[in-house]
Design a protein around this motif. Structure first.
Motif, PDB file in Angstrom:
ATOM      1  N   THR A   1       1.225 -10.134   7.291  1.00 34.18           N
ATOM      2  CA  THR A   1       1.696  -8.743   7.288  1.00 34.18           C
ATOM      3  C   THR A   1       1.782  -8.133   8.687  1.00 34.18           C
ATOM      4  O   THR A   1       1.741  -6.909   8.828  1.00 34.18           O
ATOM      5  N   THR A   2       1.929  -8.965   9.714  1.00 37.20           N
ATOM      6  CA  THR A   2       2.010  -8.466  11.086  1.00 37.20           C
ATOM      7  C   THR A   2       3.084  -7.394  11.235  1.00 37.20           C
ATOM      8  O   THR A   2       2.828  -6.315  11.785  1.00 37.20           O
ATOM      9  N   ALA A   3       4.298  -7.657  10.782  1.00 38.87           N
ATOM     10  CA  ALA A   3       5.415  -6.721  10.961  1.00 38.87           C
ATOM     11  C   ALA A   3       5.142  -5.390  10.269  1.00 38.87           C
ATOM     12  O   ALA A   3       5.361  -4.320  10.852  1.00 38.87           O
ATOM     13  N   ALA A   4       4.658  -5.426   9.051  1.00 41.35           N
ATOM     14  CA  ALA A   4       4.377  -4.191   8.305  1.00 41.35           C
ATOM     15  C   ALA A   4       3.288  -3.378   8.983  1.00 41.35           C
ATOM     16  O   ALA A   4       3.385  -2.146   9.087  1.00 41.35           O
ATOM     17  N   ARG A   5       2.245  -4.034   9.455  1.00 38.41           N
ATOM     18  CA  ARG A   5       1.149  -3.316  10.121  1.00 38.41           C
ATOM     19  C   ARG A   5       1.601  -2.733  11.464  1.00 38.41           C
ATOM     20  O   ARG A   5       1.177  -1.643  11.835  1.00 38.41           O
ATOM     21  N   ALA A   6       2.437  -3.455  12.179  1.00 40.43           N
ATOM     22  CA  ALA A   6       2.962  -2.944  13.454  1.00 40.43           C
ATOM     23  C   ALA A   6       3.814  -1.704  13.220  1.00 40.43           C
ATOM     24  O   ALA A   6       3.687  -0.703  13.924  1.00 40.43           O
ATOM     25  N   LYS A   7       4.678  -1.769  12.232  1.00 44.06           N
ATOM     26  CA  LYS A   7       5.542  -0.626  11.912  1.00 44.06           C
ATOM     27  C   LYS A   7       4.706   0.572  11.473  1.00 44.06           C
ATOM     28  O   LYS A   7       4.940   1.700  11.905  1.00 44.06           O
ATOM     29  N   ALA A   8       3.712   0.338  10.628  1.00 44.89           N
ATOM     30  CA  ALA A   8       2.839   1.421  10.171  1.00 44.89           C
ATOM     31  C   ALA A   8       2.080   2.063  11.335  1.00 44.89           C
ATOM     32  O   ALA A   8       1.768   3.248  11.297  1.00 44.89           O
ATOM     33  N   ALA A   9       1.814   1.286  12.384  1.00 41.97           N
ATOM     34  CA  ALA A   9       1.095   1.801  13.559  1.00 41.97           C
ATOM     35  C   ALA A   9       2.025   2.533  14.528  1.00 41.97           C
ATOM     36  O   ALA A   9       1.566   3.081  15.518  1.00 41.97           O
ATOM     37  N   GLY A  10       3.337   2.515  14.254  1.00 36.93           N
ATOM     38  CA  GLY A  10       4.271   3.262  15.088  1.00 36.93           C
ATOM     39  C   GLY A  10       5.167   2.435  15.977  1.00 36.93           C
ATOM     40  O   GLY A  10       5.924   2.983  16.787  1.00 36.93           O
ATOM     41  N   ALA A  11       5.126   1.135  15.856  1.00 33.87           N
ATOM     42  CA  ALA A  11       5.993   0.281  16.683  1.00 33.87           C
ATOM     43  C   ALA A  11       7.340   0.078  16.007  1.00 33.87           C
ATOM     44  O   ALA A  11       7.467   0.149  14.787  1.00 33.87           O
ATOM     45  N   VAL A  12       8.330  -0.194  16.820  1.00 32.07           N
ATOM     46  CA  VAL A  12       9.626  -0.651  16.331  1.00 32.07           C
ATOM     47  C   VAL A  12       9.505  -2.163  16.236  1.00 32.07           C
ATOM     48  O   VAL A  12       9.052  -2.810  17.181  1.00 32.07           O
ATOM     49  N   VAL A  13       9.892  -2.733  15.112  1.00 33.15           N
ATOM     50  CA  VAL A  13       9.746  -4.174  14.910  1.00 33.15           C
ATOM     51  C   VAL A  13      11.101  -4.851  15.038  1.00 33.15           C
ATOM     52  O   VAL A  13      12.075  -4.448  14.406  1.00 33.15           O
ATOM     53  N   ILE A  14      11.141  -5.864  15.891  1.00 32.91           N
ATOM     54  CA  ILE A  14      12.315  -6.731  16.031  1.00 32.91           C
ATOM     55  C   ILE A  14      11.921  -8.066  15.432  1.00 32.91           C
ATOM     56  O   ILE A  14      10.894  -8.631  15.788  1.00 32.91           O
ATOM     57  N   ARG A  15      12.726  -8.566  14.540  1.00 32.42           N
ATOM     58  CA  ARG A  15      12.422  -9.860  13.919  1.00 32.42           C
ATOM     59  C   ARG A  15      13.155 -10.963  14.651  1.00 32.42           C
ATOM     60  O   ARG A  15      14.356 -10.888  14.863  1.00 32.42           O
ATOM     61  N   GLU A  16      12.407 -11.972  15.047  1.00 29.47           N
ATOM     62  CA  GLU A  16      12.961 -13.168  15.693  1.00 29.47           C
ATOM     63  C   GLU A  16      12.555 -14.360  14.838  1.00 29.47           C
ATOM     64  O   GLU A  16      11.375 -14.721  14.807  1.00 29.47           O
ATOM     65  N   PRO A  17      13.506 -14.977  14.123  1.00 31.98           N
ATOM     66  CA  PRO A  17      13.157 -16.049  13.187  1.00 31.98           C
ATOM     67  C   PRO A  17      12.747 -17.363  13.845  1.00 31.98           C
ATOM     68  O   PRO A  17      12.096 -18.188  13.212  1.00 31.98           O
ATOM     69  N   ARG A  18      13.114 -17.546  15.106  1.00 35.36           N
ATOM     70  CA  ARG A  18      12.751 -18.799  15.786  1.00 35.36           C
ATOM     71  C   ARG A  18      11.391 -18.621  16.434  1.00 35.36           C
ATOM     72  O   ARG A  18      11.169 -17.704  17.209  1.00 35.36           O
ATOM     73  N   ARG A  19      10.479 -19.531  16.124  1.00 33.89           N
ATOM     74  CA  ARG A  19       9.134 -19.444  16.683  1.00 33.89           C
ATOM     75  C   ARG A  19       9.117 -19.846  18.144  1.00 33.89           C
ATOM     76  O   ARG A  19       9.869 -20.698  18.577  1.00 33.89           O
ATOM     77  N   GLY A  20       8.207 -19.218  18.886  1.00 39.75           N
ATOM     78  CA  GLY A  20       8.021 -19.512  20.296  1.00 39.75           C
ATOM     79  C   GLY A  20       8.130 -18.241  21.112  1.00 39.75           C
ATOM     80  O   GLY A  20       9.010 -17.411  20.876  1.00 39.75           O
ATOM     81  N   LYS A  21       7.213 -18.081  22.066  1.00 38.92           N
ATOM     82  CA  LYS A  21       7.194 -16.868  22.879  1.00 38.92           C
ATOM     83  C   LYS A  21       8.498 -16.687  23.664  1.00 38.92           C
ATOM     84  O   LYS A  21       8.961 -15.572  23.851  1.00 38.92           O
ATOM     85  N   GLY A  22       9.096 -17.801  24.083  1.00 38.07           N
ATOM     86  CA  GLY A  22      10.369 -17.702  24.805  1.00 38.07           C
ATOM     87  C   GLY A  22      11.449 -17.039  23.970  1.00 38.07           C
ATOM     88  O   GLY A  22      12.201 -16.189  24.465  1.00 38.07           O
ATOM     89  N   PHE A  23      11.548 -17.407  22.690  1.00 39.66           N
ATOM     90  CA  PHE A  23      12.524 -16.778  21.810  1.00 39.66           C
ATOM     91  C   PHE A  23      12.205 -15.302  21.612  1.00 39.66           C
ATOM     92  O   PHE A  23      13.093 -14.453  21.570  1.00 39.66           O
ATOM     93  N   ALA A  24      10.919 -14.983  21.479  1.00 42.57           N
ATOM     94  CA  ALA A  24      10.516 -13.590  21.291  1.00 42.57           C
ATOM     95  C   ALA A  24      10.867 -12.750  22.519  1.00 42.57           C
ATOM     96  O   ALA A  24      11.395 -11.643  22.393  1.00 42.57           O
ATOM     97  N   ILE A  25      10.598 -13.274  23.695  1.00 39.55           N
ATOM     98  CA  ILE A  25      10.915 -12.536  24.915  1.00 39.55           C
ATOM     99  C   ILE A  25      12.421 -12.379  25.072  1.00 39.55           C
ATOM    100  O   ILE A  25      12.919 -11.311  25.431  1.00 39.55           O
TER     101      ILE A  25
END
Length: 161
Positions: free
Chosen positions: A47-71
């Motif tokens: 539930t990372t995305a839901a908890r982040a959104k509830a805390a006030g963050a904008v959530v961007i979903r990146e389906p490919r795993r790896g910090k490089g893809f996230a960045i």
């Protein structure tokens, strides 16, 4: 704190950080209430995305795993002048973000890299369990700088050219 006339935002790449992400988002909101906070959900299965959104963050979903893809997703989806990267595992102290960004805001640097180890903090991850590219980067940093690498991007700030 902002670069002169610039927009600044925090991005937090996360993979299954439901236990800590709300605290991390809240801590950064307290330190820099004017800065947008984006969580890049790196294909979490919890539930990372839901908890982040509830805390006030904008959530961007990146389906490919790896910090490089996230960045890459953060740079692709958000236009800002100053970017601050922090991990979602609550090992990056938000109170130190002002020190991290100050050299950029003052025009003394284009990029700043923080270190958990130099702040007396350690990662629960041992170098033996690091992904091979991170281990190679740490080794390369040691060769180039002549200093031991303390972390590969636990917290950093950067200016878009």
């Amino acid at each position: 704190m902002r670069a002169a006339g610039g927009r600044e935002f925090r991005y937090i790449p996360c993979l299954n950080e439901e236990a800590t992400i709300a605290k991390v988002v809240g801590d950064f909101h307290r330190e820099l209430p004017e800065a947008a906070i984006y969580v890049i959900d790196n294909a979490s299965t919890d539930t990372t995305a839901a908890r982040a959104k509830a805390a006030g963050a904008v959530v961007i979903r990146e389906p490919r795993r790896g910090k490089g893809f996230a960045i890459r997703a953060a740079f692709r989806d958000v236009d800002a002048d100053v970017y601050v990267l922090a991990d979602g595992d609550d090992q990056t102290p938000s109170a130190r973000v002002h020190e991290l960004v100050a050299p950029i805001a003052d025009g003394r640097a284009d990029m700043v890299v923080g270190s958990r180890a130099l702040m007396g903090r350690t990662s629960e991850k041992c170098w033996v369990t690091m992904p091979i590219p991170a281990a190679i980067a740490s080794f390369g940093e040691r060769i180039v700088t002549g200093r031991p690498s303390t972390s590969t991007v636990p917290a950093s700030a950067d200016v878009r050219p």
